[in-house]
Design an enzyme around this catalytic site. Structure first.
Site, PDB file in Angstrom:
ATOM      1  N   ARG A  13     -24.422 -22.197   4.232  1.00 42.49           N
ATOM      2  CA  ARG A  13     -25.215 -23.403   4.508  1.00 42.49           C
ATOM      3  C   ARG A  13     -26.296 -23.708   3.487  1.00 42.49           C
ATOM      4  O   ARG A  13     -26.893 -22.790   2.919  1.00 42.49           O
ATOM      5  CB  ARG A  13     -25.870 -23.270   5.892  1.00 42.49           C
ATOM      6  CG  ARG A  13     -24.847 -23.257   7.009  1.00 42.49           C
ATOM      7  CD  ARG A  13     -25.446 -22.928   8.352  1.00 42.49           C
ATOM      8  NE  ARG A  13     -24.427 -23.014   9.384  1.00 42.49           N
ATOM      9  CZ  ARG A  13     -23.518 -22.062   9.629  1.00 42.49           C
ATOM     10  NH1 ARG A  13     -23.514 -20.940   8.933  1.00 42.49           N
ATOM     11  NH2 ARG A  13     -22.602 -22.238  10.566  1.00 42.49           N
ATOM     12  N   HIS A  57     -20.157 -24.892   3.525  1.00 43.21           N
ATOM     13  CA  HIS A  57     -18.894 -24.545   2.865  1.00 43.21           C
ATOM     14  C   HIS A  57     -18.358 -25.605   1.900  1.00 43.21           C
ATOM     15  O   HIS A  57     -17.142 -25.879   1.874  1.00 43.21           O
ATOM     16  CB  HIS A  57     -17.827 -24.226   3.914  1.00 43.21           C
ATOM     17  CG  HIS A  57     -18.075 -22.957   4.671  1.00 43.21           C
ATOM     18  ND1 HIS A  57     -18.832 -21.917   4.196  1.00 43.21           N
ATOM     19  CD2 HIS A  57     -17.640 -22.551   5.908  1.00 43.21           C
ATOM     20  CE1 HIS A  57     -18.847 -20.924   5.077  1.00 43.21           C
ATOM     21  NE2 HIS A  57     -18.153 -21.283   6.133  1.00 43.21           N
ATOM     22  N   HIS A 103     -12.529 -16.930   2.950  1.00 41.76           N
ATOM     23  CA  HIS A 103     -12.850 -17.000   4.376  1.00 41.76           C
ATOM     24  C   HIS A 103     -11.712 -16.459   5.247  1.00 41.76           C
ATOM     25  O   HIS A 103     -11.384 -17.048   6.287  1.00 41.76           O
ATOM     26  CB  HIS A 103     -13.184 -18.444   4.744  1.00 41.76           C
ATOM     27  CG  HIS A 103     -14.156 -18.586   5.880  1.00 41.76           C
ATOM     28  ND1 HIS A 103     -13.932 -18.043   7.113  1.00 41.76           N
ATOM     29  CD2 HIS A 103     -15.353 -19.208   5.958  1.00 41.76           C
ATOM     30  CE1 HIS A 103     -14.945 -18.341   7.909  1.00 41.76           C
ATOM     31  NE2 HIS A 103     -15.832 -19.036   7.224  1.00 41.76           N
ATOM     32  N   ASP A 130     -23.103 -13.927  13.211  1.00 40.18           N
ATOM     33  CA  ASP A 130     -22.805 -14.988  12.242  1.00 40.18           C
ATOM     34  C   ASP A 130     -23.989 -15.015  11.285  1.00 40.18           C
ATOM     35  O   ASP A 130     -24.723 -15.987  11.199  1.00 40.18           O
ATOM     36  CB  ASP A 130     -22.641 -16.332  12.975  1.00 40.18           C
ATOM     37  CG  ASP A 130     -22.044 -17.402  12.074  1.00 40.18           C
ATOM     38  OD1 ASP A 130     -21.820 -17.113  10.882  1.00 40.18           O
ATOM     39  OD2 ASP A 130     -21.808 -18.529  12.561  1.00 40.18           O
ATOM     40  N   GLU A 144     -17.436 -12.368   4.526  1.00 40.57           N
ATOM     41  CA  GLU A 144     -17.459 -13.307   3.405  1.00 40.57           C
ATOM     42  C   GLU A 144     -18.526 -12.836   2.429  1.00 40.57           C
ATOM     43  O   GLU A 144     -19.715 -12.983   2.676  1.00 40.57           O
ATOM     44  CB  GLU A 144     -17.803 -14.712   3.916  1.00 40.57           C
ATOM     45  CG  GLU A 144     -16.918 -15.190   5.049  1.00 40.57           C
ATOM     46  CD  GLU A 144     -17.619 -16.244   5.913  1.00 40.57           C
ATOM     47  OE1 GLU A 144     -18.139 -17.227   5.374  1.00 40.57           O
ATOM     48  OE2 GLU A 144     -17.663 -16.056   7.142  1.00 40.57           O
TER      49      GLU A 144
HETATM   50  C1  GLA Z   1     -18.851 -19.465   8.632  1.00 39.21           C
HETATM   51  C2  GLA Z   1     -20.081 -19.806   9.288  1.00 39.21           C
HETATM   52  C3  GLA Z   1     -19.817 -19.975  10.720  1.00 39.21           C
HETATM   53  C4  GLA Z   1     -18.706 -20.961  10.942  1.00 39.21           C
HETATM   54  C5  GLA Z   1     -17.487 -20.527  10.192  1.00 39.21           C
HETATM   55  C6  GLA Z   1     -16.391 -21.527  10.282  1.00 39.21           C
HETATM   56  O1  GLA Z   1     -18.619 -18.246   8.281  1.00 39.21           O
HETATM   57  O2  GLA Z   1     -21.131 -18.916   9.054  1.00 39.21           O
HETATM   58  O3  GLA Z   1     -20.969 -20.406  11.367  1.00 39.21           O
HETATM   59  O4  GLA Z   1     -19.098 -22.219  10.519  1.00 39.21           O
HETATM   60  O5  GLA Z   1     -17.786 -20.322   8.865  1.00 39.21           O
HETATM   61  O6  GLA Z   1     -16.164 -21.933  11.580  1.00 39.21           O
END
Ligand code: GLA
Length: 378
Positions: free
Chosen positions: A108, A133, A206, A277, A343
């Site tokens: 982000r 992304h 991803h 996350d 990731e």
């Molecule tokens: C990432 C983000 C998540 C989500 C996924 C896709 O890794 O950190 O919050 O948006 O991608 O769904």
């Protein structure tokens, strides 16, 4: 005389046996097949890479998506360990970046805005008010040019040019991503890029892994070699703090299952992420050393995945947004937490956080990072 003939015959037979036992350095062919067409008629292909051990990857030139990837269990059985779809059509309907190359900026950027050398740049706000992304048509939705490299360790070289201003980012960016399947059941991913104007960049892959094929990944055991992580606000933008994981559900310095603390909403960060996350800090110096940063073990299959990277951080995402609406492979509807992602990347929102390691790429500089996913079983 007779003796000599016998001697030659025996020597010949021995040489033959020796040659047969010597491991062959086989050239591994790469197969290419059609994966369908985009609505505008562009052809999409699927490439199959295999190594001698038995690992097989199917990778599309659409988004550089790893569509399938097999790995051995403790009995030597190779099975698909990534989430994905059977057809291009399903990917085109919209999937949450399954297996794709993510860029220009993975993760982000707050409010879809950043300034560079005094100039402000505006990006699509495609994740609430934030940019996520790479934007509306990120690298995950591009058709990449592919060069195949056959050999003992086959590779695909995917390249693309991202025009100056594409998705709001400055600079014409030349990108190359190399997927190389190694003999030891590792996939080595090399990312390279150069630009003609100062820009920001943060490339990653991803892939969503599920090492067992079970409905969720909660019993996978995880070790993350990261003593700190980046707490976030409600919109998953890092606050700027680097927080010690010790004493929190984010401590994976010793092994813990994914499920053990994932619903501990007394921790505000778990609440904000809907589980995990978040970005774990691997290397604060960001000195591009290749480090072993994560190990995931799945007890029923015995599969082990180790992640090595030159990147300073990794987003550990546990598929919290998956909700059973996507038609996955073999008719499976992927439910919440049916896969996890590691990731490897720079810190989210770095373009707006001067204290974070820089994601700026200048002309005459080379962007080069490497990530390795290595599989074994025990
Ligand atoms: C990432 C983000 C998540 C989500 C996924 C896709 O890794 O950190 O919050 O948006 O991608 O769904």
């Amino acid at each position: 005389m007779k003796k000599n003939v016998w001697l030659i015959a025996i020597l010949g037979a021995l040489t033959l046996v020796a040659c047969q036992n010597k491991p062959k350095n086989q050239i591994m062919k790469i197969e290419k097949q059609s994966f369908g067409k985009l609505p505008d008629g562009q052809e999409v292909s699927l490439y199959t890479l295999k190594n001698q051990a038995g690992m097989e990857l199917k990778i599309s030139d659409y988004g550089g998506i790893i569509v399938s990837w097999t790995a051995p269990d403790k009995n030597g059985k190779y099975e698909d360990i990534v989430l994905g779809c059977d057809s291009l059509e399903t990917y085109l309907k919209g999937v949450p970046y399954f297996g794709a190359i993510v860029g220009r900026y993975g993760n982000r950027i707050a409010n879809g805005k950043f300034s560079l050398n005094g100039q402000e740049f505006t990006l699509a706000q495609n994740n609430g008010k934030n940019a996520l992304h790479g934007g509306l048509k990120g690298f995950d939705k591009k058709i990449w040019s592919v060069t195949t490299v056959e050999g003992e360790e086959p590779a695909l070289k995917l390249s693309t040019t991202s025009a100056d201003g594409e998705e709001g980012y400055p600079g014409k960016l030349e990108v190359m991503v190399t997927y190389k399947l190694l003999k030891d059941n590792s996939l080595k991913i090399d990312y390279q890029a150069s630009t003609d104007k100062p820009t920001v960049i943060n490339l990653t892959n991803h892939s969503y892994f599920n090492l067992s094929g079970a409905a969720d990944v909660l019993s996978h055991e995880v070790v993350l070699n990261a003593p700190k992580y980046l707490p976030v606000d409600e919109t998953l933008i890092p606050t700027g703090e680097l927080r010690e994981v010790k004493g929190t559900p984010f401590d994976f310095m010793e092994k813990h299952t994914i499920g053990e603390r994932i619903n501990d909403t007394t921790d505000t960060q778990i609440k904000f992420g809907g589980g995990y996350d978040h970005c774990w800090v691997i290397n604060e110096k960001a000195d591009k050393k290749l480090l072993s940063v994560a190990t995931v073990y799945e007890p029923t299959s015995g599969r082990v995945m180790e992640v090595l990277t030159t990147e300073p951080a990794m987003q550990f995402y546990t598929g919290n947004f998956l909700n059973g609406t996507i038609d996955g492979k073999k008719g499976v509807k992927y439910g919440k937490r049916s896969g996890f992602c590691i990731e490897t990347q720079h810190y989210p929102d770095s373009p707006n956080k001067p204290a974070f390691p820089s994601t700026v790429l200048n002309p005459n500089e080379k962007y080069e990072t490497t990530t390795i996913y290595k599989f074994s079983a025990k």
